[in-house]
Design an enzyme around this catalytic site. Structure first.
Site, PDB file in Angstrom:
ATOM      1  N   ASP A 173       0.855  -1.176   0.000  1.00  0.00           N
ATOM      2  CA  ASP A 173       0.000   0.000   0.000  1.00  0.00           C
ATOM      3  C   ASP A 173       0.902   1.241   0.000  1.00  0.00           C
ATOM      4  O   ASP A 173       1.416   1.654   1.041  1.00  0.00           O
ATOM      5  CB  ASP A 173      -0.900  -0.032   1.238  1.00  0.00           C
ATOM      6  CG  ASP A 173      -1.917   1.095   1.252  1.00  0.00           C
ATOM      7  OD1 ASP A 173      -3.066   0.846   1.636  1.00  0.00           O
ATOM      8  OD2 ASP A 173      -1.568   2.227   0.899  1.00  0.00           O
ATOM      9  N   ILE A 174       1.099   1.827  -1.174  1.00  0.00           N
ATOM     10  CA  ILE A 174       2.049   2.919  -1.327  1.00  0.00           C
ATOM     11  C   ILE A 174       1.281   4.202  -1.602  1.00  0.00           C
ATOM     12  O   ILE A 174       0.600   4.321  -2.623  1.00  0.00           O
ATOM     13  CB  ILE A 174       3.051   2.638  -2.469  1.00  0.00           C
ATOM     14  CG1 ILE A 174       3.600   1.201  -2.361  1.00  0.00           C
ATOM     15  CG2 ILE A 174       4.167   3.650  -2.435  1.00  0.00           C
ATOM     16  CD1 ILE A 174       4.308   0.896  -1.070  1.00  0.00           C
ATOM     17  N   GLU A 175       1.389   5.157  -0.696  1.00  0.00           N
ATOM     18  CA  GLU A 175       0.671   6.420  -0.855  1.00  0.00           C
ATOM     19  C   GLU A 175       1.407   7.531  -0.117  1.00  0.00           C
ATOM     20  O   GLU A 175       2.383   7.282   0.600  1.00  0.00           O
ATOM     21  CB  GLU A 175      -0.766   6.285  -0.341  1.00  0.00           C
ATOM     22  CG  GLU A 175      -0.891   5.662   1.045  1.00  0.00           C
ATOM     23  CD  GLU A 175      -2.338   5.442   1.450  1.00  0.00           C
ATOM     24  OE1 GLU A 175      -3.109   6.426   1.416  1.00  0.00           O
ATOM     25  OE2 GLU A 175      -2.699   4.301   1.809  1.00  0.00           O
ATOM     26  N   GLY A 176       0.941   8.759  -0.301  1.00  0.00           N
ATOM     27  CA  GLY A 176       1.532   9.897   0.387  1.00  0.00           C
ATOM     28  C   GLY A 176       2.999  10.095   0.030  1.00  0.00           C
ATOM     29  O   GLY A 176       3.434   9.905  -1.106  1.00  0.00           O
TER      30      GLY A 176
END
Length: 528
Positions: A173-176
């Protein structure tokens, strides 16, 4: 002179000579032709679908569970079939510059086993027929690839988590800020490709899902870069899971489901182009099989964005129609109606959805057609090995063996018949695994089995003389503490001559209450 005209003999009469095709015969012929063509197309579609399933595995549903949110969500006890597979989140770096994996930055792996009983609860879920996916990253904390300075350290960090929990499917989960760093993104992609190669060489597999934020018009530029880096580094990407939530744009009159479907259609086209750029051409059905969606159920973080049960029904129907291979949701912790004391449901809660669900859950609404387990996509067996029945051994048990004569405080943990139980309140003489006991009224809560290789954890013990023994002639006021039969008690109010023993039969009427394990630990750390 007149020109000569050649004579041609008339044709012999045939079986249809003098007959005309009636309109119904023409219509019947058209219907037959359409049926032949449609049958061929349907057969082709089934062949393509079979090929997609062979690549991506059977379709599965698994909601996310926030492991570190308190009170801890009991994922190990699924209430229905829709809850039996879960995505446990989130594994991040222990510190921003540390390559040590942790759960949410709060517990390293050993602390999670001890303080959250995570290993034990995962084993219990698997014994019931469910399974887990591990999610690395998330919106908060530092993803391991951003904290680890080299690929070997990163590989070891990922490997330690994957091996510890014996999973075949992971979710990145890759975000921000974690998504905006292309250097760490490349390090992540190379490390994951190497881990896949290692496991395949050992006869295992590792299914990798990349979870990314999405807008109604598709993936952002940073998200597309993350996919491209995975493909270019040789990662066999199982699929891309888009977070259909928190758009923060004017959706007009569109429902949340319609916006999610727009985002999925746009991502489908983008994913095809990304595979083309990486040198691989995939059919449209195959690309749909590599797509997943994760809505945030109920009230989203953006005001005005509310994902309803009707939205869940519509999204599930679309996902089944397109033969997508996965659906998830954020989160199982929130899959219930808020209590009446929670006045403002427009404010996001970690513990409820903010919408009136009646007797329905979002998990049960999103799951139909996605009944497989995550292991199916990685070719793993899903039936756990039977747990052998052995005699409880104190040297191989994390907590003391339960005995009928001991008194146990609220929060105390014991081992009994190779399972760990936790006392919900003060108890003595109550068999932890009484098969006839009502779970709500019984003082013990089953946590999960004793795991191979466990050794005893240190138990909190009060130093001798911490509190005076109870004196029937003494007067005690609220808050004073005494020892009675080696158990510490605290006075609830003024009392004299009232034995703490009465608490066992009349807890509400007794002026005494036994301390809890948590209080004991605090006393040991800071003093009485």
């Amino acid at each position: 002179m007149n020109p000569r005209v050649a004579y041609t003999a008339p044709p012999a009469p045939g079986p249809y000579d003098g007959k005309r095709l009636s309109p119904w015969r023409v219509a019947l012929g058209v219907i037959i032709l359409v049926a032949i063509v449609a049958g061929s197309l349907f057969g082709y579609r089934l062949l393509v679908v079979d090929q997609v399933r062979a690549v991506t595995g059977a379709a599965w549903f698994a909601p996310y569970v926030d492991v570190t949110t308190t009170p801890f969500f009991a994922f190990e006890k699924p209430e229905n079939d829709a809850d039996r597979n879960v995505v446990l989140s989130f594994v991040v770096a222990a510190e921003a510059d540390s390559c040590t994996p942790s759960w949410g930055g709060y517990y390293d792996l050993d602390e999670a086993a001890r303080d959250v009983d995570l290993d034990r609860r995962i084993t219990r879920l698997r014994e019931s027929g469910g399974d887990v996916v591990l999610s690395f990253g998330g919106a908060a904390g530092t993803e391991l690839a951003n904290a680890c300075s080299d690929e070997e350290g990163l590989r070891q960090a990922y490997r330690s988590v994957i091996d510890r929990y014996d999973v075949s499917t992971i979710d990145l989960d890759i975000e921000g800020a974690n998504l905006e760093d292309p250097v760490s993104g490349l390090r992540r992609a190379v490390a994951i490709a190497d881990l896949q190669d290692e496991r395949r060489a050992a006869g295992d597999d590792l299914a990798v899902w990349l979870t990314l934020p999405v807008a109604p018009d598709g993936l952002t530029a940073a998200a597309r870069t993350a996919v491209a880096q995975m493909l270019e580094s040789g990662v066999d990407l199982t699929g891309v899971n888009v977070m259909t939530m928190d758009y923060g744009v004017d959706r007009g009159t569109q429902t949340m489901a319609e916006t999610a479907i727009d985002a999925l259609r746009a991502t489908h086209a983008q994913l095809g182009a990304l595979y083309e750029d990486a040198g691989t051409t995939l059919t449209a059905p195959t690309l749909w099989g590599k797509l997943a969606a994760t809505p945030m159920i109920g009230q989203n973080d953006v005001a005005g964005e509310v994902f309803t049960l009707d939205d869940a029904t519509a999204l599930n129907a679309f996902a089944q129609q397109q033969r997508m291979s996965r659906l998830s949701m954020w989160s199982l912790n929130r899959d219930r109606t808020c209590g009446t004391n929670y006045a403002d449901t427009s404010v996001v809660s970690n513990d409820c959805s903010g919408v009136d669900q009646q007797d329905t859950t979002f998990a049960e609404t999103l799951q139909p057609g996605f009944e497989a387990t995550p292991d199916a996509s990685a070719g793993r067996r899903t039936t756990p090995e039977p747990v052998p029945t052995v005699t409880d051994d104190p040297a191989a048990s994390p907590y003391p063996i339960w005995t009928e004569t001991n008194t146990y405080l609220s929060g105390a943990k014991v081992v009994w018949r190779q399972n760990v139980y936790e006392a919900k309140w003060w108890t003595r003489g109550d068999d932890p695994d009484n098969p006839l006991a009502d779970a709500d009224s019984w003082p013990w809560r089953l946590i999960g089995p004793v795991l191979p290789g466990e050794t005893p954890y240190p138990q909190p013990t009060l130093p001798a003389g911490t509190y005076p023994d109870w004196d029937p002639a003494a007067t005690y006021t609220e808050g004073q503490r005494v020892m009675f039969q080696q158990v510490p008690y605290e006075a609830k109010y003024w009392t004299r001559g009232d034995s703490p023993a009465a608490q066992a039969t009349d807890a509400d009427g007794s002026p005494w209450q036994p301390l809890t394990i948590a209080q004991l630990e605090q006393i040991i750390q800071s003093g009485p």
